[in-house]
Design an enzyme around this catalytic site. Structure first.
Site, PDB file in Angstrom:
ATOM      1  N   LYS A   1       0.815  -1.223   0.000  1.00 45.19           N
ATOM      2  CA  LYS A   1       0.000   0.000   0.000  1.00 45.19           C
ATOM      3  C   LYS A   1       0.845   1.269   0.000  1.00 45.19           C
ATOM      4  O   LYS A   1       0.356   2.343  -0.351  1.00 45.19           O
ATOM      5  CB  LYS A   1      -0.949   0.010   1.208  1.00 45.19           C
ATOM      6  CG  LYS A   1      -2.104  -0.972   1.055  1.00 45.19           C
ATOM      7  CD  LYS A   1      -3.230  -0.646   2.010  1.00 45.19           C
ATOM      8  CE  LYS A   1      -4.423  -1.545   1.773  1.00 45.19           C
ATOM      9  NZ  LYS A   1      -5.503  -1.301   2.718  1.00 45.19           N
TER      10      LYS A   1
ATOM     11  N   LYS B   1      -4.477 -10.207  -6.210  1.00 43.56           N
ATOM     12  CA  LYS B   1      -5.718 -10.647  -5.562  1.00 43.56           C
ATOM     13  C   LYS B   1      -6.872  -9.711  -5.949  1.00 43.56           C
ATOM     14  O   LYS B   1      -6.644  -8.527  -6.232  1.00 43.56           O
ATOM     15  CB  LYS B   1      -5.555 -10.735  -4.043  1.00 43.56           C
ATOM     16  CG  LYS B   1      -5.389  -9.421  -3.373  1.00 43.56           C
ATOM     17  CD  LYS B   1      -5.649  -9.486  -1.871  1.00 43.56           C
ATOM     18  CE  LYS B   1      -5.657  -8.056  -1.358  1.00 43.56           C
ATOM     19  NZ  LYS B   1      -6.151  -7.780  -0.092  1.00 43.56           N
TER      20      LYS B   1
ATOM     21  N   LYS C   1     -11.139  -4.582  -3.611  1.00 44.81           N
ATOM     22  CA  LYS C   1     -12.129  -3.520  -3.767  1.00 44.81           C
ATOM     23  C   LYS C   1     -11.469  -2.182  -4.081  1.00 44.81           C
ATOM     24  O   LYS C   1     -12.122  -1.261  -4.533  1.00 44.81           O
ATOM     25  CB  LYS C   1     -13.003  -3.408  -2.514  1.00 44.81           C
ATOM     26  CG  LYS C   1     -12.274  -3.289  -1.180  1.00 44.81           C
ATOM     27  CD  LYS C   1     -13.285  -3.346  -0.037  1.00 44.81           C
ATOM     28  CE  LYS C   1     -12.709  -3.350   1.361  1.00 44.81           C
ATOM     29  NZ  LYS C   1     -12.277  -4.574   1.911  1.00 44.81           N
TER      30      LYS C   1
END
Ligand code: TYM
Length: 327
Positions: free
Chosen positions: A111, A192, A195
């Site tokens: 991230k 993966k 969202k």
């Protein structure tokens, strides 16, 4: 009765990956366990969130919990920010966490990669997650594969605390499904399903209308072969679709393979779309009913009250053990 705790971030629309990897297990476990399911809104703000969207997504995730089958009469459903003890224990555990441990977290690395400024909350995220779990003395934490490392850190922190200050926390076990613990993106099977992926075609949102689901699955990347065979190493895209099929239809991988032997990808993808639609359509109807009923806030208020009682007990114990003056 053993205790279960888990949570999901309201940082976007929940996906089929969230459902298969975690939410499906939440609903199954509530029949045999004392369950706490929360929406981790404090975790969501470790990356910037637009206030209006955060509020909407938080309500949406809570409503999806119920729509997926979590019964608020059986399980405690609440928002993390409604139980202030999470932030407080999160701080205490941050003081026990080593920088090196946080630096090794792959979620943090992913991230923060390539970002110029990274919030400190993104770095200390796992200590707050440990607090979420340890506040309730959870035995079992149902999560997808990507949370394994955070769970290991939680266990280390619980052990470290117990060693330093005396037996306090239960050491939690992860509950990771054998199949479907890592559902991959529809456009790239090396990533993966997430969202927060800006490409809407890469994931199926639980609230996607049937036609959108059909379109996304028909466009899902496969390979140049035609055999519907589970072989994650050589056929990662098709294997991912087979996993999704098996999980949505409650069939084994072998059963799915047998159904499409010699048929090619066309009929397989068509049926897969119908399986996903059949799973999500009733869930979406319940979702709309819950949102329209106005019951959600009452459920969350009651859940927060139940959770707070438990959390306060543990927080007091923790503070006493650490030498805080608790009056
Ligand atoms: P989050 O919000 O990213 O995801 C929620 C749950 O969904 C699982 N999941 C997946 N499973 C299979 N395939 C996928 N593609 C996929 N994507 C997501 C995740 O593993 C997770 O179980 N840190 C957590 C939230 C959290 C938490 C907690 C969880 C905060 N405190 C305490 C358990 C206990 C997270 O970011 O999940």
């Amino acid at each position: 009765m053993k205790r279960v705790l888990s949570g999901m971030q309201p940082s976007g629309q929940l996906t089929l990956g969230n459902y298969i990897g975690a939410l499906k297990n939440f609903t199954a476990l509530q029949h045999t366990h004392d369950c706490y399911f929360m929406v981790v809104d404090l975790h969501a703000v470790t990356v910037p969130q637009e206030p209006k969207a955060l509020k909407e997504q938080t309500e949406a995730v809570a409503a999806l919990y119920i729509a997926a089958g979590i019964d608020p009469a059986k399980s405690t459903v609440f928002l993390q920010s409604h139980v202030h003890q999470h932030a407080e224990l999160g701080w205490l555990l941050t003081t026990l966490t080593y920088m090196g441990e946080l630096e090794r977290m792959t979620q943090f690395k992913d991230k923060s990669a390539g970002k110029e400024s990274v919030g400190a909350g993104l770095f200390t995220y796992p200590s707050l997650m440990a607090a979420d779990i340890l506040l309730y003395n959870a035995d079992l934490v149902p999560v997808g594969d990507d949370q394994k490392q955070h769970l290991e850190l939680t266990r280390d922190l619980a052990q470290r605390f117990n060693q330093r200050f005396g037996d306090t926390f239960t050491i939690p076990e992860p509950y990771i499904p054998k199949l479907g613990a890592r559902i991959m993106s529809l456009d790239d099977a090396s990533k993966k399903m997430s969202k927060s992926n800006p490409n809407q075609g890469s994931f199926i949102a639980l609230l996607d209308p049937p036609d959108v689901i059909r379109k996304k699955i028909s466009r899902a990347v496969t390979d140049s072969g035609r055999e519907v065979k589970f072989d994650p190493q050589n056929k990662p895209e098709v294997s991912n679709l087979i996993s999704i099929y098996a999980q949505c239809a409650n069939k084994s991988i072998a059963e799915v393979e047998a159904l499409y032997e010699g048929q090619g990808y066309g009929p397989f993808k068509k049926d897969l779309a119908e399986q996903v639609v059949a799973l999500l359509q009733p869930l979406q109807e319940r979702y709309r009913d819950i949102r329209a009923s106005g019951e959600l806030h009452n459920i969350l208020r009651e859940g927060a009250q139940r959770a707070s009682e438990q959390a306060e007990l543990m927080l007091r114990r923790t503070k006493e053990k650490m030498g805080f003056l608790v009056l």
